[in-house]
Write a protein that holds these residues in place. Structure first.
Motif, PDB file in Angstrom:
ATOM      1  N   GLY A   5       3.033  -6.794 -13.227  1.00 61.81           N
ATOM      2  CA  GLY A   5       3.557  -5.761 -12.867  1.00 61.81           C
ATOM      3  C   GLY A   5       2.815  -5.815 -10.983  1.00 61.81           C
ATOM      4  N   LYS A   6       3.990  -5.297 -10.018  1.00 61.43           N
ATOM      5  CA  LYS A   6       3.697  -4.825  -8.305  1.00 61.43           C
ATOM      6  C   LYS A   6       3.179  -3.547  -8.674  1.00 61.43           C
ATOM      7  N   TYR A   7       1.982  -2.842  -8.826  1.00 63.48           N
ATOM      8  CA  TYR A   7       1.319  -1.592  -7.970  1.00 63.48           C
ATOM      9  C   TYR A   7       0.953  -1.537  -6.375  1.00 63.48           C
ATOM     10  N   GLN A   8       1.219  -0.730  -5.910  1.00 63.39           N
ATOM     11  CA  GLN A   8       1.184   0.471  -4.447  1.00 63.39           C
ATOM     12  C   GLN A   8       0.663   1.499  -4.907  1.00 63.39           C
ATOM     13  N   LEU A   9      -1.154   1.149  -4.022  1.00 65.54           N
ATOM     14  CA  LEU A   9      -1.531   2.241  -3.378  1.00 65.54           C
ATOM     15  C   LEU A   9      -1.441   3.295  -3.485  1.00 65.54           C
ATOM     16  N   GLU A  10      -1.193   4.339  -3.487  1.00 64.72           N
ATOM     17  CA  GLU A  10      -0.811   5.884  -4.057  1.00 64.72           C
ATOM     18  C   GLU A  10      -2.236   6.577  -3.518  1.00 64.72           C
ATOM     19  N   SER A  11      -3.050   6.800  -3.593  1.00 66.42           N
ATOM     20  CA  SER A  11      -4.479   7.442  -2.936  1.00 66.42           C
ATOM     21  C   SER A  11      -5.503   7.257  -3.101  1.00 66.42           C
ATOM     22  N   GLN A  12      -6.405   7.180  -2.712  1.00 67.81           N
ATOM     23  CA  GLN A  12      -7.790   6.608  -2.857  1.00 67.81           C
ATOM     24  C   GLN A  12      -9.116   7.953  -2.718  1.00 67.81           C
ATOM     25  N   GLU A  13     -10.260   7.889  -3.219  1.00 65.24           N
ATOM     26  CA  GLU A  13     -11.418   8.100  -2.709  1.00 65.24           C
ATOM     27  C   GLU A  13     -12.403   7.893  -2.937  1.00 65.24           C
ATOM     28  N   GLY A  14     -13.260   8.406  -1.717  1.00 59.59           N
ATOM     29  CA  GLY A  14     -14.955   7.268  -1.809  1.00 59.59           C
ATOM     30  C   GLY A  14     -14.813   6.451  -1.477  1.00 59.59           C
ATOM     31  N   PHE A  15     -13.289   5.584  -0.421  1.00 58.86           N
ATOM     32  CA  PHE A  15     -13.430   5.067   0.297  1.00 58.86           C
ATOM     33  C   PHE A  15     -14.462   4.022   1.116  1.00 58.86           C
ATOM     34  N   VAL A  16     -14.456   5.517   2.380  1.00 63.10           N
ATOM     35  CA  VAL A  16     -15.729   4.970   3.405  1.00 63.10           C
ATOM     36  C   VAL A  16     -17.154   4.452   2.779  1.00 63.10           C
ATOM     37  N   GLU A  17     -17.669   6.022   2.494  1.00 57.16           N
ATOM     38  CA  GLU A  17     -18.488   5.795   1.940  1.00 57.16           C
ATOM     39  C   GLU A  17     -18.989   4.906   0.430  1.00 57.16           C
ATOM     40  N   PHE A  18     -18.065   3.974  -0.092  1.00 52.35           N
ATOM     41  CA  PHE A  18     -18.009   3.489  -0.676  1.00 52.35           C
ATOM     42  C   PHE A  18     -18.717   1.596   0.068  1.00 52.35           C
ATOM     43  N   MET A  19     -17.530   1.188   0.367  1.00 52.98           N
ATOM     44  CA  MET A  19     -17.489   0.512   1.334  1.00 52.98           C
ATOM     45  C   MET A  19     -18.542   0.031   2.573  1.00 52.98           C
ATOM     46  N   LYS A  20     -19.397   1.438   2.996  1.00 57.01           N
ATOM     47  CA  LYS A  20     -20.122   1.372   3.343  1.00 57.01           C
ATOM     48  C   LYS A  20     -22.068   0.858   2.402  1.00 57.01           C
ATOM     49  N   ALA A  21     -21.969   1.197   1.836  1.00 54.37           N
ATOM     50  CA  ALA A  21     -22.771   0.879   0.423  1.00 54.37           C
ATOM     51  C   ALA A  21     -23.039  -0.104   0.449  1.00 54.37           C
ATOM     52  N   VAL A  22     -21.278  -1.515   0.305  1.00 51.74           N
ATOM     53  CA  VAL A  22     -21.733  -2.684  -0.010  1.00 51.74           C
ATOM     54  C   VAL A  22     -21.492  -3.907   0.996  1.00 51.74           C
ATOM     55  N   GLY A  23     -22.058  -2.562   1.767  1.00 52.85           N
ATOM     56  CA  GLY A  23     -22.104  -3.892   3.127  1.00 52.85           C
ATOM     57  C   GLY A  23     -21.092  -4.293   4.327  1.00 52.85           C
ATOM     58  N   LEU A  24     -19.911  -3.471   3.933  1.00 52.04           N
ATOM     59  CA  LEU A  24     -18.887  -3.710   4.917  1.00 52.04           C
ATOM     60  C   LEU A  24     -18.686  -3.663   6.618  1.00 52.04           C
ATOM     61  N   PRO A  25     -18.299  -4.209   7.115  1.00 52.96           N
ATOM     62  CA  PRO A  25     -18.208  -3.867   8.682  1.00 52.96           C
ATOM     63  C   PRO A  25     -17.987  -2.210   8.878  1.00 52.96           C
ATOM     64  N   ASP A  26     -18.074  -1.647  10.149  1.00 55.32           N
ATOM     65  CA  ASP A  26     -17.914   0.306  10.080  1.00 55.32           C
ATOM     66  C   ASP A  26     -16.437  -0.357  10.750  1.00 55.32           C
ATOM     67  N   ASP A  27     -15.973  -2.048  11.538  1.00 56.15           N
ATOM     68  CA  ASP A  27     -14.240  -1.822  12.345  1.00 56.15           C
ATOM     69  C   ASP A  27     -13.898  -2.514  10.762  1.00 56.15           C
ATOM     70  N   LEU A  28     -14.252  -3.039   9.762  1.00 56.11           N
ATOM     71  CA  LEU A  28     -13.710  -3.108   8.360  1.00 56.11           C
ATOM     72  C   LEU A  28     -12.979  -2.371   7.506  1.00 56.11           C
ATOM     73  N   ILE A  29     -14.071  -1.003   7.250  1.00 54.89           N
ATOM     74  CA  ILE A  29     -14.023  -0.066   6.694  1.00 54.89           C
ATOM     75  C   ILE A  29     -12.857   0.988   7.951  1.00 54.89           C
ATOM     76  N   GLU A  30     -12.750   1.138   9.357  1.00 55.13           N
ATOM     77  CA  GLU A  30     -11.782   1.763  10.060  1.00 55.13           C
ATOM     78  C   GLU A  30     -10.184   1.094  10.229  1.00 55.13           C
ATOM     79  N   LYS A  31     -10.354   0.121   9.723  1.00 61.59           N
ATOM     80  CA  LYS A  31      -8.618  -0.542   9.634  1.00 61.59           C
ATOM     81  C   LYS A  31      -8.408  -0.858   8.052  1.00 61.59           C
ATOM     82  N   GLY A  32      -9.665  -0.697   7.602  1.00 58.81           N
ATOM     83  CA  GLY A  32      -8.922  -0.429   6.023  1.00 58.81           C
ATOM     84  C   GLY A  32      -8.756   0.730   5.113  1.00 58.81           C
ATOM     85  N   LYS A  33      -9.565   1.740   5.494  1.00 58.98           N
ATOM     86  CA  LYS A  33      -8.713   2.995   4.841  1.00 58.98           C
ATOM     87  C   LYS A  33      -7.779   3.066   4.991  1.00 58.98           C
ATOM     88  N   ASP A  34      -6.413   3.258   6.130  1.00 60.67           N
ATOM     89  CA  ASP A  34      -5.429   3.341   6.433  1.00 60.67           C
ATOM     90  C   ASP A  34      -3.901   2.924   4.915  1.00 60.67           C
TER      91      ASP A  34
END
Length: 128
Positions: A5-34
């Motif tokens: 099936g196809k699923y649409q993201l409804e909500s997420q928790e801990g995105f920013v902290e997790f992405m920083k920990a895996v080494g994603l650049p801040d600009d991509l984190i900022e773009k991706g969080k919403d």
């Protein structure tokens, strides 16, 4: 119960902290969080193809439960891993990250990523 099936993201928790920990650049984190990503799963027995579309980024992984496959991670790194299935849960360990994807009912997909004490949880609803 089939994951297909196809699923649409409804909500997420801990995105920013997790992405920083895996080494994603801040600009991509900022773009991706919403961005509301879409996950499309095709299941044929124990074979899965999972396509996650987040904005312009498309990530596709194909695997067979219990067999080693090359999986691309959130950061674009490719690692060999084995996906296991127990009931309505798919579990895989990618480097230091454990991913558990659970089909809670026929319409809700919960993906929990764990890195040490950090947890990133995504809840998606079936749209097709």
């Amino acid at each position: 119960m089939s994951f297909s099936g196809k699923y649409q993201l409804e909500s997420q928790e801990g995105f920013v902290e997790f992405m920083k920990a895996v080494g994603l650049p801040d600009d991509l984190i900022e773009k991706g969080k919403d961005i509301k990503s879409t996950s499309e799963i095709q299941q044929d027995g124990d074979h899965f193809t999972v396509t996650v579309t987040t904005g312009a980024k498309v990530l596709t992984n194909a695997f067979t439960v219990g067999q080693e496959a090359e999986i691309e991670t959130l950061t674009g790194e490719k690692v060999k891993a084995v996906v296991n299935k127990e009931g309505n849960k798919l579990t895989v360990v990618l480097s230091k990250i454990t991913s558990v994807t659970e089909l809670v009912d026929g319409h809700t997909l919960v993906n929990t990523l764990t890195l040490g004490s950090l947890v990133y949880k995504r809840i998606s609803k079936r749209v097709a």
